[in-house]
Scaffold this active site. Structure first.
Site, PDB file in Angstrom:
ATOM      1  N   TYR A   1       0.832  -1.208   0.000  1.00 60.82           N
ATOM      2  CA  TYR A   1       0.000   0.000   0.000  1.00 60.82           C
ATOM      3  C   TYR A   1       0.864   1.255   0.000  1.00 60.82           C
ATOM      4  O   TYR A   1       1.465   1.604  -0.989  1.00 60.82           O
ATOM      5  CB  TYR A   1      -1.001  -0.050   1.157  1.00 60.82           C
ATOM      6  CG  TYR A   1      -2.164   0.870   0.919  1.00 60.82           C
ATOM      7  CD1 TYR A   1      -3.047   0.633  -0.134  1.00 60.82           C
ATOM      8  CD2 TYR A   1      -2.370   1.977   1.707  1.00 60.82           C
ATOM      9  CE1 TYR A   1      -4.104   1.490  -0.386  1.00 60.82           C
ATOM     10  CE2 TYR A   1      -3.428   2.834   1.463  1.00 60.82           C
ATOM     11  CZ  TYR A   1      -4.285   2.586   0.419  1.00 60.82           C
ATOM     12  OH  TYR A   1      -5.323   3.441   0.173  1.00 60.82           O
TER      13      TYR A   1
ATOM     14  N   ARG B   1      -7.798  13.522  -4.060  1.00 63.84           N
ATOM     15  CA  ARG B   1      -7.059  13.526  -2.806  1.00 63.84           C
ATOM     16  C   ARG B   1      -6.429  12.164  -2.488  1.00 63.84           C
ATOM     17  O   ARG B   1      -6.485  11.697  -1.367  1.00 63.84           O
ATOM     18  CB  ARG B   1      -7.949  14.003  -1.671  1.00 63.84           C
ATOM     19  CG  ARG B   1      -8.455  15.409  -1.870  1.00 63.84           C
ATOM     20  CD  ARG B   1      -9.349  15.838  -0.749  1.00 63.84           C
ATOM     21  NE  ARG B   1      -8.719  15.623   0.526  1.00 63.84           N
ATOM     22  CZ  ARG B   1      -8.330  16.570   1.344  1.00 63.84           C
ATOM     23  NH1 ARG B   1      -8.518  17.828   1.042  1.00 63.84           N
ATOM     24  NH2 ARG B   1      -7.755  16.285   2.491  1.00 63.84           N
TER      25      ARG B   1
ATOM     26  N   LYS C   1      -6.137  -1.395  -2.002  1.00 64.81           N
ATOM     27  CA  LYS C   1      -7.008  -1.670  -0.852  1.00 64.81           C
ATOM     28  C   LYS C   1      -7.588  -3.070  -0.946  1.00 64.81           C
ATOM     29  O   LYS C   1      -7.666  -3.785   0.047  1.00 64.81           O
ATOM     30  CB  LYS C   1      -8.130  -0.636  -0.773  1.00 64.81           C
ATOM     31  CG  LYS C   1      -7.655   0.691  -0.252  1.00 64.81           C
ATOM     32  CD  LYS C   1      -8.797   1.662  -0.058  1.00 64.81           C
ATOM     33  CE  LYS C   1      -8.227   2.973   0.478  1.00 64.81           C
ATOM     34  NZ  LYS C   1      -9.263   3.884   0.922  1.00 64.81           N
TER      35      LYS C   1
END
Length: 106
Positions: free
Chosen positions: A21, A76, A94
């Site tokens: 990640y 974002r 994810k």
């Protein structure tokens, strides 16, 4: 091959999660347009032009059983700003963590 990848991720989750990640996924998102290969993942893309058609698009998705959905608008992303469709890598990262951490079938 996805099987050895997820097996290694499940067996070494704490040490590999940061690699899978943050910050790796940020680099992937910045290069998504060059890395994306149709059919590699089972992602679905919507645009503003699809307004009013999303239910039909989801209904016609070519997989009978869906266990997990991750959604992003691409804005974002990890402090990188609005990446638009390039933010799709966030969903993939994810899902990798959810699959390995929660035991979803890949």
């Amino acid at each position: 091959n996805r099987v050895p990848y997820y097996l290694a991720l499940m067996e070494n989750f704490q040490s590999m999660a940061p690699v899978v990640y943050t910050p790796t996924i940020g680099d992937i998102c910045l290069n998504w347009g060059r890395l994306w290969v149709a059919g590699r993942h089972k992602e679905m893309y919507f645009s503003m032009k699809d307004k009013g058609e999303m239910a039909a698009m989801v209904y016609n998705y070519p997989v009978a059983e869906v266990d997990l959905i991750v959604v992003t608008d691409g804005s974002r992303v990890l402090g990188l700003g609005d990446l638009g469709v390039n933010g799709a890598g966030i969903c993939i990262g994810k899902m990798d963590l959810y699959i390995a951490g929660a035991g979803f079938y890949p």
